[in-house]
Design a protein around this motif. Structure first.
Motif, short mmCIF file in Angstrom:
data_model
loop_
_atom_site.label_atom_id
_atom_site.label_comp_id
_atom_site.label_asym_id
_atom_site.label_seq_id
_atom_site.Cartn_x
_atom_site.Cartn_y
_atom_site.Cartn_z
N GLY A 221 1.19 7.19 1.96
CA GLY A 221 2.23 6.20 1.69
C GLY A 221 3.28 6.18 2.79
N TRP B 295 12.46 3.56 2.55
CA TRP B 295 11.86 3.05 1.32
C TRP B 295 12.59 1.82 0.79
CZ3 TRP B 295 7.15 4.25 0.38
CH2 TRP B 295 6.64 5.46 0.85
N ALA C 170 0.83 -1.21 0.00
CA ALA C 170 0.00 0.00 0.00
C ALA C 170 0.86 1.26 0.00
CB ALA C 170 -0.93 -0.01 1.22
N ALA C 171 1.96 1.23 0.75
CA ALA C 171 2.85 2.38 0.80
C ALA C 171 3.44 2.67 -0.57
CB ALA C 171 3.97 2.13 1.81
N LEU C 172 3.90 1.62 -1.26
CA LEU C 172 4.47 1.83 -2.59
C LEU C 172 3.41 2.28 -3.58
CD1 LEU C 172 6.86 -1.26 -2.81
CD2 LEU C 172 7.47 1.13 -2.39
N GLY C 173 2.19 1.77 -3.44
CA GLY C 173 1.11 2.20 -4.32
C GLY C 173 0.78 3.68 -4.15
N CYS C 174 0.68 4.11 -2.89
CA CYS C 174 0.39 5.53 -2.63
C CYS C 174 1.53 6.43 -3.10
CB CYS C 174 0.14 5.74 -1.14
SG CYS C 174 -1.41 5.04 -0.53
N ALA C 175 2.76 6.01 -2.82
CA ALA C 175 3.90 6.82 -3.24
C ALA C 175 3.98 6.88 -4.76
CB ALA C 175 5.19 6.24 -2.66
N LEU D 187 -1.50 11.69 -0.94
CA LEU D 187 -1.07 10.33 -1.27
C LEU D 187 0.31 10.04 -0.70
CD1 LEU D 187 -2.34 10.09 -4.96
CD2 LEU D 187 -3.03 8.60 -3.07
N TRP D 188 1.20 11.01 -0.81
CA TRP D 188 2.54 10.79 -0.26
C TRP D 188 2.48 10.62 1.25
CZ3 TRP D 188 7.04 9.42 -2.15
CH2 TRP D 188 8.18 9.53 -1.33
N CYS E 86 1.84 4.42 5.85
CA CYS E 86 1.83 2.96 5.66
C CYS E 86 3.24 2.38 5.74
CB CYS E 86 1.19 2.61 4.32
SG CYS E 86 -0.59 2.89 4.23
N ALA E 87 4.21 3.09 5.15
CA ALA E 87 5.59 2.61 5.17
C ALA E 87 6.11 2.53 6.60
CB ALA E 87 6.47 3.54 4.33
#
Length: 449
Positions: free
Chosen positions: A98, A420, A9-14, A94-95, A101-102
């Protein structure tokens, strides 16, 4: 949600934030690039304004405050008036999602326990409590009554007269105590911790101070200090490092330079902000303060306005990690020095943060600070002292046995360094990630042999 799903989810949002942000700049052309440059200039302006506020008095201080405030207001207004604010807001949201979530993904995977062993509960625990610490947390959370209900001997310090807490702790051991504890600030904790370490008895921390840095990095609950008392009946024992400065123990930091000079001011304890604003201009201009030189493991440190030596290094990353130590058993001192000589350094620090040229970090086993004959102002865990020079800071690896509640002993504070890169590894592999400094060894669970 599992750590792997959070990482995905973190990578998707980022990724979505980048997909919105990059075309935004490209389609906007020079105007979009101008907005980006304006944002960076706004950060620099905040740094310059803060420098003028801290390093000057009178008109320049007023102009600095106005400059910083104007930058905070003007940059959002520019984005809003550009017609691109909706895209920018979506990308920022979004960032932020992300990033949240990260951090949560890494936090879940950073629960590899500290080295911990099961010990029988203490038979004669002893705790000293400072009723004035933390604005009166000892009374607010009824810590005296709760500790005594658990069979603990409690000594309440007299707020009207100084007392030697180290001598009280030594007397408690002579009377048969098998655990020493403190409900109070970090300075009091350090003195009693030194006695506990010297006699190899367990030490308990009750976070009843103002900042509670040591308790925070032990993973204790700062919102309810009484929960730390659970360690007396249901706890584990971890070994952590203990710092020493000229033979005096410290659990957090030793400061030299600007901060150390400020805390020497008698007005500091009752009016911290006003004292800083009054004293700091003279220190930063070089016309006041005690000059000093420093060496780390024999290597010279570049001249600095302030030097911070910590019991284990503080995290490097972002503002969210300021004041956090990912581990307390690395066997290394953290060393941070800063020298800001003008507005260029202030702007660089505001924009680049940890990578600024004015800030340097290192680790060492020994730090020596010299200032000619006589004594040097030093702040040890926030306490103002004058120590004879040279002042020598050392680390005593795993010298302190700390008893912590079982419910709080299963995790270390998460480190977000290399965030990341670690999130990508979690998303792709989903395998367990060891906590920083976890050493790969799990704790012994109750009943294990």
């Amino acid at each position: 949600m599992s750590a792997r799903l959070l990482a995905v989810a973190a990578l998707g949002c980022a990724g979505a934030a980048v997909l919105i942000g990059v075309p935004l700049l490209v389609l906007a052309g020079p105007h979009g690039v101008g907005l980006l440059l304006a944002a960076l200039a706004g950060l620099a302006a905040v740094g310059v304004g803060a420098w003028w506020v801290l390093a000057h008095r009178g008109l320049l201080r007023l102009l600095g405050a106005l400059l910083a405030a104007a930058a905070v207001v003007i940059v959002p207004v520019l984005f809003f008036s550009s017609g691109l604010w909706g895209y920018a807001l979506a990308a920022a949201a979004l960032w932020a999602a992300g990033l949240a979530c990260a951090r949560q993904a890494v936090r879940q995977r950073s629960t590899a326990p500290a080295h911990a062993v099961v010990r029988p509960p203490p038979e004669r625990p002893w705790i000293v409590m400072n009723p004035r610490s933390g604005g009166g947390k000892v009374g607010e959370f009824a810590l005296v009554e709760r500790a005594r209900a658990l069979g603990c001997e409690v000594v309440v310090l007299d707020a009207d007269r100084p007392q030697d807490v180290a001598a009280l702790a030594r007397q408690a051991l002579a009377d048969g105590a098998d655990l020493l504890g403190v409900a109070g600030g970090d300075g009091t904790q350090a003195l009693v911790a030194g006695v506990a370490s010297a006699h190899d008895v367990p030490f308990a921390v009750v976070p009843a101070g103002t900042l509670n840095h040591f308790a925070m990095d032990l993973g204790l609950d700062l919102t309810d200090p009484a929960r730390a008392l659970d360690a007396l009946s249901d706890g584990l024992e971890v070994r952590v490092d203990l710092g020493a400065v000229s033979g005096r123990p410290f659990v957090n930091t030793v400061s030299f330079g600007a901060y150390a000079d400020i805390v020497q001011n008698p007005a500091y304890r009752d009016a911290k902000a006003a004292t800083v604003l009054d004293v700091l201009p003279g220190l930063l201009s070089g016309g006041a303060g005690t000059p000093f030189t420093a060496e780390t493991d024999g290597a010279a440190v570049e001249p600095a306005q302030a030097l911070l030596v910590s019991n284990n290094p503080y995290a490097a990353g972002g503002f969210a990690e300021l004041g956090r130590r990912p581990r307390l058993d690395s066997g290394r001192l953290g060393v941070r020095s800063i020298r800001i000589t003008g507005i260029a350094d202030a702007a660089d620090l505001a924009v680049r943060g940890e990578r600024a040229m004015s800030l340097s970090t290192a680790t060492a086993r020994e730090v020596t600070v010299s200032a000619g004959p006589g004594t040097l102002p030093v702040a040890v865990d926030g306490e103002a002292l004058q120590l004879p020079t040279p002042v020598i800071c050392v680390i005593r690896p795993r010298a302190l046995r700390v008893r912590v509640p079982l419910a709080r002993a299963t995790a270390r504070p998460a480190s977000f360094h290399g965030l990341w890169r670690r999130v990508v590894a979690l998303a792709l592999r989903g395998g367990p990630e060891r906590a920083a400094g976890g050493g790969g060894r799990g704790r012994r669970r109750p009943g294990a042999r």
